[in-house]
Design a protein around this motif. Structure first.
Motif, short mmCIF file in Angstrom:
data_model
loop_
_atom_site.label_atom_id
_atom_site.label_comp_id
_atom_site.label_asym_id
_atom_site.label_seq_id
_atom_site.Cartn_x
_atom_site.Cartn_y
_atom_site.Cartn_z
N TYR A 134 9.48 -21.00 24.83
CA TYR A 134 8.38 -21.90 24.74
C TYR A 134 7.19 -21.30 25.14
N ALA A 135 7.33 -20.33 25.93
CA ALA A 135 5.83 -19.51 26.48
C ALA A 135 5.11 -19.07 25.60
N LEU A 136 5.67 -18.58 24.47
CA LEU A 136 4.99 -18.09 23.33
C LEU A 136 3.86 -19.08 22.73
N GLY A 137 3.63 -20.11 22.88
CA GLY A 137 2.91 -20.97 22.46
C GLY A 137 3.01 -21.34 20.94
N LEU A 138 4.26 -21.08 20.30
CA LEU A 138 4.44 -21.35 18.93
C LEU A 138 5.42 -22.49 18.75
N GLY A 139 5.42 -23.45 19.64
CA GLY A 139 6.10 -24.62 19.31
C GLY A 139 7.74 -24.43 20.15
N ASP A 140 8.50 -25.37 19.54
CA ASP A 140 9.78 -25.57 19.78
C ASP A 140 10.71 -24.53 19.18
N PRO A 141 11.37 -23.65 19.88
CA PRO A 141 12.22 -22.67 19.13
C PRO A 141 13.41 -23.28 18.65
N ILE A 142 14.01 -22.90 17.48
CA ILE A 142 15.00 -23.39 16.90
C ILE A 142 16.24 -22.29 17.24
N ARG A 143 17.52 -22.76 17.81
CA ARG A 143 18.53 -21.79 18.24
C ARG A 143 19.33 -21.73 16.85
N VAL A 144 19.52 -20.37 16.46
CA VAL A 144 20.53 -20.44 15.36
C VAL A 144 21.17 -18.85 15.47
N SER A 145 22.01 -18.83 14.72
CA SER A 145 23.13 -17.81 14.91
C SER A 145 22.96 -17.24 13.27
N ALA A 146 22.35 -16.26 12.96
CA ALA A 146 22.09 -15.66 11.48
C ALA A 146 23.50 -15.18 11.27
N GLU A 147 24.05 -14.69 12.17
CA GLU A 147 25.34 -13.93 11.82
C GLU A 147 26.53 -14.86 11.62
N HIS A 148 26.77 -16.01 12.25
CA HIS A 148 27.80 -17.08 12.26
C HIS A 148 27.02 -18.08 11.46
#
Ligand code: GDP
Ligand code: MG
Length: 163
Positions: A134-148
Protein backbone atom coordinates in the motif's frame (compact mmCIF):
# COMPACT_ATOMS: atom_id res chain seq x y z
CA UNK A 1 -11.55 -3.49 -27.64
CA UNK A 2 -8.06 -4.93 -27.62
CA UNK A 3 -5.28 -3.56 -25.45
CA UNK A 4 -1.66 -4.17 -24.51
CA UNK A 5 -0.65 -5.07 -20.97
CA UNK A 6 2.96 -4.97 -19.75
CA UNK A 7 4.20 -7.09 -16.86
CA UNK A 8 6.71 -5.02 -14.94
CA UNK A 9 8.76 -5.64 -11.81
CA UNK A 10 12.14 -6.73 -10.55
CA UNK A 11 13.57 -10.18 -11.37
CA UNK A 12 12.03 -13.20 -9.64
CA UNK A 13 8.66 -11.75 -8.66
CA UNK A 14 6.88 -14.08 -11.10
CA UNK A 15 6.32 -12.04 -14.27
CA UNK A 16 7.11 -14.91 -16.64
CA UNK A 17 4.94 -17.29 -14.63
CA UNK A 18 1.97 -14.93 -15.00
CA UNK A 19 2.85 -14.38 -18.66
CA UNK A 20 2.77 -18.13 -19.28
CA UNK A 21 -0.54 -18.47 -17.45
CA UNK A 22 -2.16 -15.68 -19.49
CA UNK A 23 -0.74 -16.82 -22.82
CA UNK A 24 -0.84 -20.59 -22.49
CA UNK A 25 0.55 -21.94 -25.73
CA UNK A 26 -0.26 -18.85 -27.76
CA UNK A 27 3.24 -17.43 -27.49
CA UNK A 28 4.36 -15.19 -30.28
CA UNK A 29 7.80 -15.89 -31.73
CA UNK A 30 9.23 -12.51 -30.90
CA UNK A 31 12.45 -13.16 -32.83
CA UNK A 32 10.39 -12.86 -36.02
CA UNK A 33 8.92 -9.52 -35.08
CA UNK A 34 10.78 -6.43 -36.20
CA UNK A 35 11.47 -3.95 -33.43
CA UNK A 36 10.91 -6.39 -30.59
CA UNK A 37 14.01 -7.78 -28.96
CA UNK A 38 14.30 -10.93 -26.91
CA UNK A 39 14.28 -8.74 -23.81
CA UNK A 40 10.57 -8.16 -24.32
CA UNK A 41 8.40 -11.22 -24.96
CA UNK A 42 5.02 -10.68 -26.48
CA UNK A 43 2.07 -13.05 -26.42
CA UNK A 44 -1.65 -13.26 -27.18
CA UNK A 45 -3.35 -13.43 -23.78
CA UNK A 46 -6.75 -14.51 -22.60
CA UNK A 47 -8.45 -13.85 -19.28
CA UNK A 48 -12.14 -14.68 -19.14
CA UNK A 49 -13.68 -12.94 -22.14
CA UNK A 50 -10.80 -10.46 -22.42
CA UNK A 51 -8.34 -10.82 -25.31
CA UNK A 52 -5.19 -8.74 -25.21
CA UNK A 53 -1.48 -8.57 -25.94
CA UNK A 54 0.80 -9.17 -22.98
CA UNK A 55 4.44 -8.09 -22.76
CA UNK A 56 6.89 -9.80 -20.41
CA UNK A 57 9.97 -7.79 -19.52
CA UNK A 58 12.32 -10.73 -19.74
CA UNK A 59 16.08 -10.26 -19.88
CA UNK A 60 16.27 -8.55 -16.50
CA UNK A 61 17.60 -11.81 -15.08
CA UNK A 62 21.00 -11.32 -16.69
CA UNK A 63 21.45 -7.79 -15.47
CA UNK A 64 24.68 -7.41 -13.53
CA UNK A 65 24.97 -5.22 -10.46
CA UNK A 66 26.73 -2.26 -12.03
CA UNK A 67 24.25 -1.93 -14.89
CA UNK A 68 21.17 -2.89 -12.89
CA UNK A 69 19.45 0.42 -12.66
CA UNK A 70 20.10 1.73 -16.15
CA UNK A 71 19.22 -1.40 -18.06
CA UNK A 72 16.20 -2.21 -15.93
CA UNK A 73 14.96 1.31 -16.32
CA UNK A 74 15.36 1.35 -20.11
CA UNK A 75 13.68 -2.03 -20.58
CA UNK A 76 10.85 -1.17 -18.26
CA UNK A 77 10.27 2.22 -19.85
CA UNK A 78 10.12 0.59 -23.29
CA UNK A 79 7.53 -1.91 -22.10
CA UNK A 80 5.52 0.81 -20.38
CA UNK A 81 5.52 2.95 -23.52
CA UNK A 82 4.22 0.02 -25.59
CA UNK A 83 1.45 -0.72 -23.13
CA UNK A 84 -1.99 0.66 -22.35
CA UNK A 85 -1.96 -0.91 -18.89
CA UNK A 86 0.90 -2.02 -16.62
CA UNK A 87 0.76 -4.79 -14.10
CA UNK A 88 3.40 -4.00 -11.50
CA UNK A 89 4.31 -7.19 -9.68
CA UNK A 90 5.84 -7.52 -6.25
CA UNK A 91 6.66 -10.67 -4.27
CA UNK A 92 4.19 -10.74 -1.38
CA UNK A 93 6.41 -13.19 0.52
CA UNK A 94 9.41 -10.86 0.39
CA UNK A 95 7.59 -7.57 0.83
CA UNK A 96 8.74 -4.27 -0.63
CA UNK A 97 12.44 -3.92 -1.48
CA UNK A 98 14.40 -0.81 -2.56
CA UNK A 99 14.34 -2.14 -6.13
CA UNK A 100 10.55 -2.35 -6.00
CA UNK A 101 10.52 1.30 -4.93
CA UNK A 102 12.59 2.14 -7.99
CA UNK A 103 10.10 0.44 -10.28
CA UNK A 104 7.21 2.16 -8.54
CA UNK A 105 8.86 5.50 -9.18
CA UNK A 106 9.24 4.74 -12.91
CA UNK A 107 5.61 3.73 -13.12
CA UNK A 108 4.23 6.67 -11.19
CA UNK A 109 5.98 8.99 -13.66
CA UNK A 110 5.31 7.05 -16.81
CA UNK A 111 2.15 4.99 -16.84
CA UNK A 112 -1.48 6.04 -16.85
CA UNK A 113 -2.90 2.73 -15.68
CA UNK A 114 -1.00 0.70 -13.11
CA UNK A 115 -2.41 -2.40 -11.48
CA UNK A 116 -0.45 -3.41 -8.40
CA UNK A 117 -0.21 -7.18 -8.06
CA UNK A 118 1.22 -8.99 -5.03
CA UNK A 119 2.25 -12.43 -6.29
CA UNK A 120 3.12 -15.68 -4.47
CA UNK A 121 0.11 -15.11 -2.20
CA UNK A 122 -1.39 -18.60 -2.45
CA UNK A 123 -3.32 -19.66 0.58
CA UNK A 124 -2.76 -17.13 3.33
CA UNK A 125 0.84 -16.46 2.34
CA UNK A 126 2.04 -12.94 1.77
CA UNK A 127 -0.64 -11.05 3.67
CA UNK A 128 1.98 -8.89 5.35
CA UNK A 129 3.87 -8.21 2.10
CA UNK A 130 0.66 -7.20 0.37
CA UNK A 131 -0.06 -4.75 3.20
CA UNK A 132 3.41 -3.25 2.80
CA UNK A 133 2.62 -2.64 -0.87
CA UNK A 134 0.00 0.00 0.00
CA UNK A 135 2.92 2.30 0.80
CA UNK A 136 3.98 2.34 -2.86
CA UNK A 137 1.17 4.76 -3.60
CA UNK A 138 -0.12 2.72 -6.52
CA UNK A 139 -3.47 1.75 -5.09
CA UNK A 140 -4.78 -1.48 -3.62
CA UNK A 141 -2.61 -4.53 -4.28
CA UNK A 142 -4.35 -7.54 -5.77
CA UNK A 143 -3.14 -10.76 -4.15
CA UNK A 144 -2.55 -13.49 -6.70
CA UNK A 145 -0.66 -16.71 -7.17
CA UNK A 146 0.56 -16.84 -10.76
CA UNK A 147 1.84 -20.34 -10.16
CA UNK A 148 -1.39 -21.72 -8.72
CA UNK A 149 -3.83 -19.57 -10.67
CA UNK A 150 -5.31 -17.86 -7.63
CA UNK A 151 -6.61 -14.29 -7.82
CA UNK A 152 -7.26 -14.40 -11.57
CA UNK A 153 -10.91 -13.40 -11.04
CA UNK A 154 -9.78 -10.36 -9.07
CA UNK A 155 -7.32 -9.45 -11.81
CA UNK A 156 -10.11 -9.78 -14.36
CA UNK A 157 -12.36 -7.57 -12.28
CA UNK A 158 -9.91 -4.65 -12.34
CA UNK A 159 -8.92 -5.12 -15.98
CA UNK A 160 -12.43 -5.42 -17.34
CA UNK A 161 -13.59 -1.81 -16.73
CA UNK A 162 -10.28 -0.36 -18.02
CA UNK A 163 -10.17 -2.53 -21.14
P1 GDP B 1 10.35 -13.27 -13.19
O1 GDP B 1 11.82 -13.17 -13.04
O2 GDP B 1 9.66 -12.07 -12.60
O3 GDP B 1 9.91 -13.55 -14.59
O4 GDP B 1 9.88 -14.50 -12.27
P2 GDP B 1 9.55 -16.02 -12.69
O5 GDP B 1 8.22 -16.12 -13.35
O6 GDP B 1 10.71 -16.56 -13.44
O7 GDP B 1 9.43 -16.70 -11.25
C1 GDP B 1 10.49 -16.64 -10.31
C2 GDP B 1 10.32 -17.75 -9.30
O8 GDP B 1 9.15 -17.54 -8.52
C3 GDP B 1 10.18 -19.12 -9.92
O9 GDP B 1 10.88 -20.05 -9.14
C4 GDP B 1 8.68 -19.38 -9.87
O10 GDP B 1 8.38 -20.76 -9.82
C5 GDP B 1 8.30 -18.68 -8.59
N1 GDP B 1 6.90 -18.26 -8.60
C6 GDP B 1 6.25 -17.59 -9.57
N2 GDP B 1 4.95 -17.38 -9.25
C7 GDP B 1 4.78 -17.93 -8.02
C8 GDP B 1 3.65 -18.05 -7.14
O11 GDP B 1 2.53 -17.63 -7.42
N3 GDP B 1 3.88 -18.65 -5.93
C9 GDP B 1 5.10 -19.15 -5.59
N4 GDP B 1 5.21 -19.72 -4.40
N5 GDP B 1 6.17 -19.07 -6.40
C10 GDP B 1 6.02 -18.48 -7.60
MG1 MG C 1 11.06 -13.66 -16.32
Amino acid sequence: MSFTLALVGRPNVGKSTLFNRLVGKRLALVDDQPGVTRDLREGAARLGDLRFTVIDTAGLEEVTDDSLQGRMRRLTERAVDMADICVFMIDARVGITPVDELFAEILRKRSAHVILVANKAEGRAGEEGALEAYALGLGDPIRVSAEHGEGMNELYAVLQPIA
